[in-house]
Design a protein around this motif. Structure first.
Motif, PDB file in Angstrom:
ATOM      1  N   UNK A  57      56.377 113.383  68.474  1.00 63.19           N
ATOM      2  CA  UNK A  57      57.443 113.599  67.486  1.00 63.19           C
ATOM      3  C   UNK A  57      57.028 113.066  66.121  1.00 63.19           C
ATOM      4  N   UNK A  58      57.484 113.756  65.087  1.00 66.40           N
ATOM      5  CA  UNK A  58      57.137 113.371  63.721  1.00 66.40           C
ATOM      6  C   UNK A  58      58.317 112.642  63.075  1.00 66.40           C
ATOM      7  N   UNK A  59      58.038 111.438  62.576  1.00 68.95           N
ATOM      8  CA  UNK A  59      59.028 110.638  61.867  1.00 68.95           C
ATOM      9  C   UNK A  59      58.678 110.673  60.384  1.00 68.95           C
ATOM     10  N   UNK A  60      59.582 111.194  59.570  1.00 60.48           N
ATOM     11  CA  UNK A  60      59.384 111.272  58.126  1.00 60.48           C
ATOM     12  C   UNK A  60      60.216 110.178  57.471  1.00 60.48           C
ATOM     13  N   UNK A  76      55.249 102.666  66.506  1.00 62.95           N
ATOM     14  CA  UNK A  76      54.011 102.747  67.282  1.00 62.95           C
ATOM     15  C   UNK A  76      53.355 104.098  67.013  1.00 62.95           C
ATOM     16  N   UNK A  77      52.186 104.128  66.379  1.00 60.58           N
ATOM     17  CA  UNK A  77      51.526 105.411  66.102  1.00 60.58           C
ATOM     18  C   UNK A  77      51.075 106.152  67.353  1.00 60.58           C
ATOM     19  N   UNK A  78      51.067 105.474  68.503  1.00 59.61           N
ATOM     20  CA  UNK A  78      50.747 106.164  69.749  1.00 59.61           C
ATOM     21  C   UNK A  78      51.911 107.019  70.244  1.00 59.61           C
ATOM     22  N   UNK A  79      53.107 106.697  69.760  1.00 61.46           N
ATOM     23  CA  UNK A  79      54.300 107.427  70.192  1.00 61.46           C
ATOM     24  C   UNK A  79      54.797 108.412  69.133  1.00 61.46           C
ATOM     25  N   UNK A  80      54.479 108.147  67.857  1.00 60.71           N
ATOM     26  CA  UNK A  80      55.011 108.981  66.778  1.00 60.71           C
ATOM     27  C   UNK A  80      53.914 109.307  65.771  1.00 60.71           C
ATOM     28  N   UNK A  81      54.057 110.472  65.152  1.00 62.35           N
ATOM     29  CA  UNK A  81      53.316 110.796  63.937  1.00 62.35           C
ATOM     30  C   UNK A  81      54.175 110.345  62.764  1.00 62.35           C
ATOM     31  N   UNK A  82      53.612 109.514  61.901  1.00 64.16           N
ATOM     32  CA  UNK A  82      54.361 108.891  60.821  1.00 64.16           C
ATOM     33  C   UNK A  82      53.968 109.544  59.503  1.00 64.16           C
ATOM     34  N   UNK A  83      54.954 110.034  58.774  1.00 64.28           N
ATOM     35  CA  UNK A  83      54.728 110.651  57.471  1.00 64.28           C
ATOM     36  C   UNK A  83      55.621 109.947  56.457  1.00 64.28           C
ATOM     37  N   UNK A  84      55.013 109.400  55.413  1.00 65.05           N
ATOM     38  CA  UNK A  84      55.748 108.716  54.366  1.00 65.05           C
ATOM     39  C   UNK A  84      55.668 109.531  53.079  1.00 65.05           C
ATOM     40  N   UNK A  85      56.817 109.729  52.437  1.00 61.15           N
ATOM     41  CA  UNK A  85      56.898 110.441  51.164  1.00 61.15           C
ATOM     42  C   UNK A  85      57.507 109.485  50.146  1.00 61.15           C
ATOM     43  N   UNK A  86      56.758 109.189  49.090  1.00 57.37           N
ATOM     44  CA  UNK A  86      57.241 108.236  48.094  1.00 57.37           C
ATOM     45  C   UNK A  86      56.504 108.463  46.772  1.00 57.37           C
ATOM     46  N   UNK A  87      57.156 108.215  45.628  1.00 54.03           N
ATOM     47  CA  UNK A  87      56.469 108.341  44.335  1.00 54.03           C
ATOM     48  C   UNK A  87      55.545 107.182  44.026  1.00 54.03           C
ATOM     49  N   UNK A  88      55.458 106.172  44.896  1.00 52.54           N
ATOM     50  CA  UNK A  88      54.509 105.077  44.721  1.00 52.54           C
ATOM     51  C   UNK A  88      53.813 104.815  46.046  1.00 52.54           C
ATOM     52  N   UNK A  89      52.540 104.415  45.974  1.00 53.51           N
ATOM     53  CA  UNK A  89      51.735 104.239  47.188  1.00 53.51           C
ATOM     54  C   UNK A  89      51.651 102.784  47.622  1.00 53.51           C
TER      55      UNK A  89
END
Length: 282
Positions: A57-60, A76-89
């Motif tokens: 599953x993808x968590x945004x 846990x990256x083994x359980x989820x695909x992690x996607x972060x959207x932000x104007x700063x890194x």
């Protein structure tokens, strides 16, 4: 040129037998033409499509503040695909941000890159960090519409894309309050980001140097060195304290000619405030 003469003969013979053959050939070659009269069709924004049944599953996560980064760190990256959207890194340690305005701390000491908080966004195949703003959320199709961050007149046009999600976390924070005070948005610098602290530091040092130039009147010196802090919340009070220490130590040692002209005014509207500091440097 023997082959070319034979090609002409074949073309002439073909045209005589079937006049429509030439039109068919020209129609086929029109796909390779660069001067097409057809109106181009706008392409749909690309991005990350829906996850498949055999994928994680993808968590945004929208935002890279305290809430968003703490959540990503615990996933846990083994359980989820992690996607972060932000104007700063990076994540900013806001309680220490006021100290960077006067040089007590360096800017790199209060910023932590997202890749260090959650390494999977730069290493895992299905996890990403996108430097972009979220412009819309479609809850029915489970999509977020994003637009890349651009700065300056010479940069490219913002690139729009979509991200499908299985779980969506909105942690984009809030805007600082001005309490309805006129002129704050137009003339002040909000103290919420690293670039805000950099702007305050540059302006403060510039005013100190300009006030020491020969020929500057006392009235102009007082205007240059009058700092106004709007908001008596944690950020405003902390910045006022840091500025007071800066005046008592560095200014009195390095700018002895103008040390008596600098002063700070703190404006507080309510007795209980949780606002972020807003700094005006004349």
């Amino acid at each position: 040129m023997f082959w070319f003469r034979n090609f002409i003969k074949i073309s002439t013979a073909t045209r005589a037998k079937s006049p429509n053959t030439t039109n068919l050939i020209l129609t086929s070659l029109s796909h390779f033409s660069t001067a097409s009269n057809q109106t181009p069709v706008a392409a749909e924004p690309l991005g990350l499509g829906p996850t498949k049944a055999d994928e994680k599953p993808r968590v945004v996560v929208l935002g890279s503040g305290w809430a968003g980064c703490r959540l990503m760190k615990g996933l846990d990256p083994k359980l989820y695909d992690i996607v972060c959207v932000s104007p700063r890194n990076h994540m900013v340690f806001t309680p220490l941000l006021a100290s960077t305005c006067v040089g007590t701390l360096e800017f790199r000491s209060v910023a932590e890159p997202i890749a260090r908080i959650q390494p999977s966004v730069s290493t895992a195949p299905g996890s990403y960090f996108f430097l972009a703003n979220c412009t819309a959320v479609n809850a029915h199709s489970h999509e977020v519409h994003c637009e890349t961050v651009t700065e300056g007149a010479q940069t490219l046009e913002p690139w729009k894309f979509k991200i499908s999600y299985d779980k969506l976390v909105i942690a984009s924070g809030a805007q600082a309050s001005t309490f309805g005070i006129n002129g704050v948005k137009e003339h002040a610098v909000f103290l919420r980001e690293v670039h805000h602290a950099q702007a305050i530091r540059r302006k403060l040092l510039l005013n100190l140097m300009l006030s020491d130039v020969p020929g500057i009147s006392e009235e102009e010196k007082r205007r240059f060195l009058h700092c106004v802090v709007v908001g008596g919340g944690p950020t405003g009070v902390e910045f006022s304290g840091e500025l007071s220490d800066f005046i008592g130590k560095d200014v009195h040692q390095r700018y002895t000619h103008v040390k008596d002209y600098i002063h700070v005014t703190l404006i507080e509207v309510s007795s209980q405030s949780n606002s972020s500091g807003v700094v005006l440097l004349s």
